[in-house]
Structures are given as structure tokens and as C-alpha cells.
Design a protein around this motif. Structure first.
Motif, PDB file in Angstrom:
ATOM      1  N   THR A  77      15.609  12.319  70.138  1.00 45.47           N
ATOM      2  CA  THR A  77      15.859  12.236  68.700  1.00 45.47           C
ATOM      3  C   THR A  77      15.332  10.925  68.138  1.00 45.47           C
ATOM      4  O   THR A  77      14.627  10.907  67.113  1.00 45.47           O
ATOM      5  CB  THR A  77      17.369  12.361  68.413  1.00 45.47           C
ATOM      6  N   CYS A  78      15.657   9.832  68.800  1.00 44.02           N
ATOM      7  CA  CYS A  78      15.244   8.506  68.308  1.00 44.02           C
ATOM      8  C   CYS A  78      13.736   8.340  68.356  1.00 44.02           C
ATOM      9  O   CYS A  78      13.107   7.920  67.374  1.00 44.02           O
ATOM     10  CB  CYS A  78      15.924   7.413  69.138  1.00 44.02           C
ATOM     11  N   GLN A  79      13.140   8.686  69.495  1.00 40.33           N
ATOM     12  CA  GLN A  79      11.706   8.445  69.643  1.00 40.33           C
ATOM     13  C   GLN A  79      10.884   9.350  68.735  1.00 40.33           C
ATOM     14  O   GLN A  79       9.838   8.933  68.215  1.00 40.33           O
ATOM     15  CB  GLN A  79      11.287   8.643  71.096  1.00 40.33           C
ATOM     16  N   SER A  80      11.341  10.601  68.514  1.00 37.82           N
ATOM     17  CA  SER A  80      10.544  11.533  67.715  1.00 37.82           C
ATOM     18  C   SER A  80      10.497  11.122  66.246  1.00 37.82           C
ATOM     19  O   SER A  80       9.437  11.206  65.609  1.00 37.82           O
ATOM     20  CB  SER A  80      11.073  12.960  67.862  1.00 37.82           C
ATOM     21  N   ILE A  81      11.616  10.649  65.698  1.00 33.03           N
ATOM     22  CA  ILE A  81      11.596  10.266  64.285  1.00 33.03           C
ATOM     23  C   ILE A  81      10.828   8.964  64.080  1.00 33.03           C
ATOM     24  O   ILE A  81      10.092   8.818  63.102  1.00 33.03           O
ATOM     25  CB  ILE A  81      13.040  10.172  63.715  1.00 33.03           C
ATOM     26  N   ILE A  82      10.961   8.019  65.000  1.00 35.25           N
ATOM     27  CA  ILE A  82      10.204   6.769  64.883  1.00 35.25           C
ATOM     28  C   ILE A  82       8.710   7.053  64.997  1.00 35.25           C
ATOM     29  O   ILE A  82       7.901   6.546  64.198  1.00 35.25           O
ATOM     30  CB  ILE A  82      10.660   5.755  65.944  1.00 35.25           C
ATOM     31  N   LYS A  83       8.327   7.875  65.961  1.00 34.69           N
ATOM     32  CA  LYS A  83       6.917   8.212  66.129  1.00 34.69           C
ATOM     33  C   LYS A  83       6.369   8.923  64.896  1.00 34.69           C
ATOM     34  O   LYS A  83       5.247   8.655  64.451  1.00 34.69           O
ATOM     35  CB  LYS A  83       6.741   9.092  67.364  1.00 34.69           C
ATOM     36  N   SER A  84       7.156   9.836  64.323  1.00 36.59           N
ATOM     37  CA  SER A  84       6.707  10.569  63.135  1.00 36.59           C
ATOM     38  C   SER A  84       6.506   9.628  61.957  1.00 36.59           C
ATOM     39  O   SER A  84       5.547   9.783  61.183  1.00 36.59           O
ATOM     40  CB  SER A  84       7.721  11.660  62.773  1.00 36.59           C
ATOM     41  N   MET A  85       7.404   8.668  61.789  1.00 39.83           N
ATOM     42  CA  MET A  85       7.254   7.700  60.701  1.00 39.83           C
ATOM     43  C   MET A  85       5.968   6.893  60.864  1.00 39.83           C
ATOM     44  O   MET A  85       5.237   6.649  59.892  1.00 39.83           O
ATOM     45  CB  MET A  85       8.463   6.773  60.657  1.00 39.83           C
ATOM     46  N   VAL A  86       5.688   6.482  62.097  1.00 40.92           N
ATOM     47  CA  VAL A  86       4.459   5.716  62.345  1.00 40.92           C
ATOM     48  C   VAL A  86       3.236   6.595  62.109  1.00 40.92           C
ATOM     49  O   VAL A  86       2.243   6.150  61.518  1.00 40.92           O
ATOM     50  CB  VAL A  86       4.470   5.146  63.777  1.00 40.92           C
ATOM     51  N   TRP A  87       3.308   7.836  62.552  1.00 35.68           N
ATOM     52  CA  TRP A  87       2.186   8.771  62.373  1.00 35.68           C
ATOM     53  C   TRP A  87       1.838   8.936  60.904  1.00 35.68           C
ATOM     54  O   TRP A  87       0.668   9.041  60.535  1.00 35.68           O
ATOM     55  CB  TRP A  87       2.551  10.116  62.990  1.00 35.68           C
ATOM     56  N   LYS A  89       2.379   6.693  58.691  1.00 37.56           N
ATOM     57  CA  LYS A  89       2.174   5.335  58.178  1.00 37.56           C
ATOM     58  C   LYS A  89       3.339   4.850  57.297  1.00 37.56           C
ATOM     59  O   LYS A  89       3.142   4.045  56.381  1.00 37.56           O
ATOM     60  CB  LYS A  89       0.843   5.237  57.419  1.00 37.56           C
ATOM     61  N   ARG A  90       4.518   5.334  57.589  1.00 33.90           N
ATOM     62  CA  ARG A  90       5.715   4.848  56.901  1.00 33.90           C
ATOM     63  C   ARG A  90       6.359   3.795  57.805  1.00 33.90           C
ATOM     64  O   ARG A  90       7.395   4.003  58.436  1.00 33.90           O
ATOM     65  CB  ARG A  90       6.651   6.024  56.602  1.00 33.90           C
ATOM     66  N   HIS A  91       5.696   2.662  57.859  1.00 33.64           N
ATOM     67  CA  HIS A  91       6.017   1.654  58.855  1.00 33.64           C
ATOM     68  C   HIS A  91       7.388   1.017  58.631  1.00 33.64           C
ATOM     69  O   HIS A  91       8.136   0.796  59.590  1.00 33.64           O
ATOM     70  CB  HIS A  91       4.933   0.574  58.878  1.00 33.64           C
ATOM     71  N   LYS A  92       7.727   0.726  57.394  1.00 31.02           N
ATOM     72  CA  LYS A  92       9.018   0.088  57.143  1.00 31.02           C
ATOM     73  C   LYS A  92      10.165   0.985  57.582  1.00 31.02           C
ATOM     74  O   LYS A  92      11.145   0.519  58.179  1.00 31.02           O
ATOM     75  CB  LYS A  92       9.182  -0.274  55.657  1.00 31.02           C
ATOM     76  N   GLU A  93      10.054   2.303  57.292  1.00 31.15           N
ATOM     77  CA  GLU A  93      11.106   3.217  57.726  1.00 31.15           C
ATOM     78  C   GLU A  93      11.217   3.257  59.245  1.00 31.15           C
ATOM     79  O   GLU A  93      12.319   3.374  59.787  1.00 31.15           O
ATOM     80  CB  GLU A  93      10.836   4.632  57.188  1.00 31.15           C
ATOM     81  N   ALA A  94      10.066   3.156  59.929  1.00 32.33           N
ATOM     82  CA  ALA A  94      10.098   3.146  61.393  1.00 32.33           C
ATOM     83  C   ALA A  94      10.876   1.939  61.908  1.00 32.33           C
ATOM     84  O   ALA A  94      11.689   2.045  62.827  1.00 32.33           O
ATOM     85  CB  ALA A  94       8.676   3.144  61.951  1.00 32.33           C
ATOM     86  N   TYR A  95      10.638   0.762  61.287  1.00 23.43           N
ATOM     87  CA  TYR A  95      11.351  -0.447  61.718  1.00 23.43           C
ATOM     88  C   TYR A  95      12.838  -0.350  61.388  1.00 23.43           C
ATOM     89  O   TYR A  95      13.694  -0.783  62.166  1.00 23.43           O
ATOM     90  CB  TYR A  95      10.758  -1.691  61.065  1.00 23.43           C
ATOM     91  N   ASP A  96      13.133   0.201  60.230  1.00 29.05           N
ATOM     92  CA  ASP A  96      14.537   0.365  59.850  1.00 29.05           C
ATOM     93  C   ASP A  96      15.280   1.229  60.865  1.00 29.05           C
ATOM     94  O   ASP A  96      16.405   0.919  61.262  1.00 29.05           O
ATOM     95  CB  ASP A  96      14.647   1.008  58.461  1.00 29.05           C
ATOM     96  N   ILE A 117       6.474   1.325  67.956  1.00 21.39           N
ATOM     97  CA  ILE A 117       6.497   0.096  67.162  1.00 21.39           C
ATOM     98  C   ILE A 117       5.235  -0.725  67.419  1.00 21.39           C
ATOM     99  O   ILE A 117       4.636  -1.279  66.487  1.00 21.39           O
ATOM    100  CB  ILE A 117       7.756  -0.731  67.488  1.00 21.39           C
ATOM    101  N   LEU A 118       4.801  -0.786  68.675  1.00 21.24           N
ATOM    102  CA  LEU A 118       3.549  -1.477  68.982  1.00 21.24           C
ATOM    103  C   LEU A 118       2.385  -0.834  68.240  1.00 21.24           C
ATOM    104  O   LEU A 118       1.560  -1.527  67.635  1.00 21.24           O
ATOM    105  CB  LEU A 118       3.280  -1.436  70.488  1.00 21.24           C
ATOM    106  N   GLU A 119       2.324   0.497  68.283  1.00 22.75           N
ATOM    107  CA  GLU A 119       1.244   1.215  67.601  1.00 22.75           C
ATOM    108  C   GLU A 119       1.270   0.943  66.105  1.00 22.75           C
ATOM    109  O   GLU A 119       0.221   0.788  65.466  1.00 22.75           O
ATOM    110  CB  GLU A 119       1.383   2.712  67.881  1.00 22.75           C
ATOM    111  N   SER A 120       2.461   0.860  65.535  1.00 28.79           N
ATOM    112  CA  SER A 120       2.592   0.579  64.111  1.00 28.79           C
ATOM    113  C   SER A 120       1.976  -0.765  63.756  1.00 28.79           C
ATOM    114  O   SER A 120       1.231  -0.890  62.775  1.00 28.79           O
ATOM    115  CB  SER A 120       4.073   0.598  63.709  1.00 28.79           C
ATOM    116  N   ARG A 121       2.282  -1.780  64.538  1.00 30.19           N
ATOM    117  CA  ARG A 121       1.742  -3.107  64.252  1.00 30.19           C
ATOM    118  C   ARG A 121       0.219  -3.133  64.425  1.00 30.19           C
ATOM    119  O   ARG A 121      -0.495  -3.750  63.629  1.00 30.19           O
ATOM    120  CB  ARG A 121       2.387  -4.157  65.167  1.00 30.19           C
ATOM    121  N   ILE A 122      -0.258  -2.452  65.466  1.00 27.94           N
ATOM    122  CA  ILE A 122      -1.700  -2.408  65.711  1.00 27.94           C
ATOM    123  C   ILE A 122      -2.408  -1.696  64.566  1.00 27.94           C
ATOM    124  O   ILE A 122      -3.481  -2.116  64.105  1.00 27.94           O
ATOM    125  CB  ILE A 122      -2.007  -1.716  67.052  1.00 27.94           C
ATOM    126  N   GLN A 123      -1.823  -0.595  64.069  1.00 22.79           N
ATOM    127  CA  GLN A 123      -2.423   0.135  62.948  1.00 22.79           C
ATOM    128  C   GLN A 123      -2.616  -0.762  61.739  1.00 22.79           C
ATOM    129  O   GLN A 123      -3.583  -0.607  60.982  1.00 22.79           O
ATOM    130  CB  GLN A 123      -1.532   1.323  62.563  1.00 22.79           C
TER     131      GLN A 123
END
Length: 396
Positions: A77-87, A89-96, A117-123
């Protein structure tokens, strides 16, 4: 203080932190398995706001220490929603969400959540902050972290930002040798391509030789502790790196050198071509117009007896080639032939492409053949959009 540093230090993003499931929504269902399915489905149909709301219920799931399946469902549950946010490009929501799950409510992250989170920063081109975050994850803080994907993400970010020396240092940190496994061919390929893009053929060749030396010191049986090593694993990894050199020669306009390199890479030692190696060459051959060679390679992989010689992306590459050339019937036929020989081939992407081109009868036939349980939510959404799209031709 930057946003990512607040994630690292565990600072709260908002003052009102839900302490009960009822603070998130009325009549909450916090069962881990049902919750993970709901979040994954909502994410698949791009309803991320609702998915995130449900995902926050994960911190209120009452999981017994011995219930490993429930714990894994909560991780999903946690990883799928964070990954989807990054996918998306909703980076702030991913960090939240990362902060909410793992700092405010003290769940334990796994490698996929951290890698997102690493992928988000790299993007966003924030390589230093990605490295800061990586260093902040101490041993035992995140399950199975760092992983192979961790170093791939960091390596690619360093290469793309022109920091090739740091990327090389990251690869030569001794981790692969210490663990007794082959070094990561994808990360080495990124570094080689970085030097080739700069026109530094000599340095790229040295990196290739370094890779061979590291592999030569490793016992293949230690890499496959549960089954015998695959004959040709080392050769396939080296060949995968050679795909970068083949593309380099094509870019230089030296077709003869490119094809000579290709033939020597794949056919000199007569080893079975594994899917990840063949896929790399298929992309290069198609990109530079060598379509007959690409189809010959594809058919060789399709008819190979070992299951590792053909994969999901193998048929997807060739099906998309047919669609891109306007040969829709051939695309569907290519998929169907692959499915006859390889049972694990699933066709959501074929159905999606058919819908995009108005071939709804073909899409319906593929759904009926594959079974509804193998079709992604986004595929159904694309099909519904195609039905209601005005003025679309439904003719093949």
C-alpha cells in the motif's frame, strides 16, 4: 530547509496529524489486503487523490507480529501510492506520504518506497539531495535497502548530470565483489553510454574491461544459490554492455563497424541470448533501420527453449514496432503467436494500442482470450474512452 531534508529529519509537514482512522474517513476499512487492492486499483485509473486518502489508513491497520502477509500488504500500500505520485510527478505529495507513513507513524519503509524518493529527486535534477537521502538510510532502517535498483537510479542520475567520476566510484565501491555476485550490468551500461556520449571511446572500453575483470573473480554458483547457474550468463552481461558500443558506431555513421560489433557480441561464442540482452539489441536495431536483423533476432528468442530467453518487453517491442508502422493486423498476430509459445505473455498494452487506433473489435477479442483478471484498470479506462470518443473510425 529543503523539502527532502525535512523528510530525512522526520519533520512534520502539517500540524494536524490524524491519530485515528476515523480522522481520515468515516467507516474506514483498514484490512491490509483489501486496502492494498483498493489503493492499487485507484492508482491504476489515475484517481490519486482518493488513493492517497485510502493509503493513509494503512498506519491504522492492526497487524500482529507473526502476520507477515498483512505486513507485506501494508508495505505494498505504501510503496504503490508513493511510486504512483512520483510517476505522475506529484513530488510534494510523495514526500508528504513518505513522511506520514515512516516518520510520523513509524512504519518501516522498504527498498521500493525509498527508491521512489530517490527517483523523484533525480527526476528533478536534485542529485545531491538524492545522495543525502541515500546516506541517511542507515543499515536496518529500510527493508532490503539498498537494492540493485538503488544503485541504478543513483548511477543514472550521476551520469546524466555529467558527474561520471562519481558514478564510476559508486560502481567500484566493492559491494558486488563483497557480496559475491555479478556487478550490475545496467549501471555499468549507463556509465559506458555516458563516456560514449562524450566521445570518449577509450574510457568506455576501460569500463567494459573493468566489468569483465570483476565478473571473472566471481563464482557463478554463488550467484544462483537455489539452482544451477545459466550457461552464458557472463557472456550475456558483456553482450548487454556491447549494445552501447553498437549504438555508438551507428551514431557515428559507421554502419559496417556497428554491424560487425553486433555480430561479434551475440554470435561469436554461440551462447543463448537472454531476454535482457536481446531486448537491448532489438531497440538499437529498430532505431537504426536494421529491421530484418531485429526480426531475425526476435524469432530466435521466441523459439528458444529456455524461458529466460524471452520476456514481456521482448514481444512488446516488436508489437509496438508493428503499430508504429501502421501494420495493426501484424501487431495483433505477433502478439498472438508469442502468447501461443510463451504462456506468461499478457496483452494489456496491445489492447491499449488497439483502442487508441479505434480497433475495438480486436481489443474485445484480446480481452476475451486473456481473461479479465489479467487486464489492468487503465486498459479498461482507455477502452471506455475509445467507445465514447466521437468521430473515431472503428474500421481496421
Amino acid at each position: 530547509m529543503s523539502l527532502i531534508r525535512r523528510v530525512i529529519l522526520g519533520r512534520r509537514f502539517c500540524t494536524a496529524v490524524p491519530r485515528r482512522a476515523e480522522d481520515v474517513m468515516s467507516n474506514p476499512d483498514c484490512r491490509p489486503f483489501q486496502l492494498s487492492l483498493r489503493v492499487m486499483y485507484l492508482s491504476s485509473v489515475d484517481n490519486l487523490d482518493t488513493a492517497a486518502k485510502y493509503a493513509r489508513l494503512a498506519v491504522f491497520s492492526r497487524i500482529k507480529a507473526e502476520d507477515t502477509e498483512a505486513a507485506e500488504d501494508t508495505e505494498v500500500t505504501c510503496q504503490s501510492i508513493i511510486k504512483s505520485m512520483v510517476w505522475h510527478k506529484r513530488h510534494k505529495e510523495a514526500y508528504d506520504l513518505y513522511d506520514f507513513f515512516f516518520n510520523q507513524h513509524k512504519l518501516k519503509p522498504n527498498r521500493r518506497s525509498c527508491n521512489s524518493i530517490l527517483e523523484s529527486r533525480i527526476q528533478q535534477g536534485l542529485v545531491d539531495e538524492a545522495l543525502d537521502f541515500h546516506r541517511s538510510i542507515k543499515p536496518g532502517m529500510a527493508r532490503y535497502y539498498p537494492s540493485e535498483d538503488t544503485f541504478r537510479v543513483l548511477n543514472k542520475g550521476l551520469v546524466n548530470s555529467g558527474r561520471l567520476d562519481q558514478a564510476e566510484t559508486l560502481l567500484k565501491g566493492g559491494k558486488a565483489v563483497d557480496r559475491g555476485i555479478y556487478p550490475d550490468h545496467v549501471a555499468f551500461s549507463n556509465l559506458i553510454r555516458g563516456f560514449l556520449d562524450l566521445g570518449n571511446l577509450d574510457k568506455a572500453t576501460l569500463v567494459l574491461e573493468d566489468f569483465k575483470k570483476v565478473c571473472s573473480r566471481i563464482d557463478p554458483s554463488s550467484y544462483y544459490p537455489y539452482h544451477p547457474p545459466f550457461h552464458g550468463e557472463f557472456e550475456n552481461r558483456v553482450a548487454f554492455l556491447m549494445a552501447a558500443f553498437v549504438e555508438y558506431w551507428f551514431k557515428q555513421g559507421k554502419e559496417m563497424e556497428a554491424m560487425e560489433c553486433y555480430n561479434q557480441s551475440l554470435f561469436a561464442n554461440k551462447f543463448p541470448v537472454l531476454a535482457y540482452t536481446g531486448d537491448a539489441f532489438l531497440e538499437v536495431l529498430l532505431k537504426y533501420g536494421k529491421k530484418k536483423h531485429a526480426w531475425d533476432l526476435y524469432h530466435g528468442m521466441l523459439t528458444a527453449t529456455h524461458k529466460r530467453c524471452f520476456g514481456y518487453s521482448t514481444v512488446k517491442t516488436m508489437v509496438n514496432e508493428c503499430f508504429d508502422m501502421g501494420r495493426c493486423s501484424e501487431a495483433v498476430e505477433t502478439y498472438n503467436k508469442a502468447k501461443e509459445k510463451k504462456r506468461f505473455v499478457r496483452g494489456s498494452y496491445v489492447i491499449t494500442r488497439c483502442c487508441e487506433m479505434g480497433l475495438l473489435s480486436e481489443a474485445e477479442s484480446l480481452i476475451a482470450a486473456d481473461g479479465f483478471e489479467y487486464i489492468e484498470g487503465t486498459t479498461f479506462k482507455t477502452m471506455m474512452d475509445a467507445y465514447v470518443r466521437p468521430g473515431e473510425s472503428m474500421m481496421l
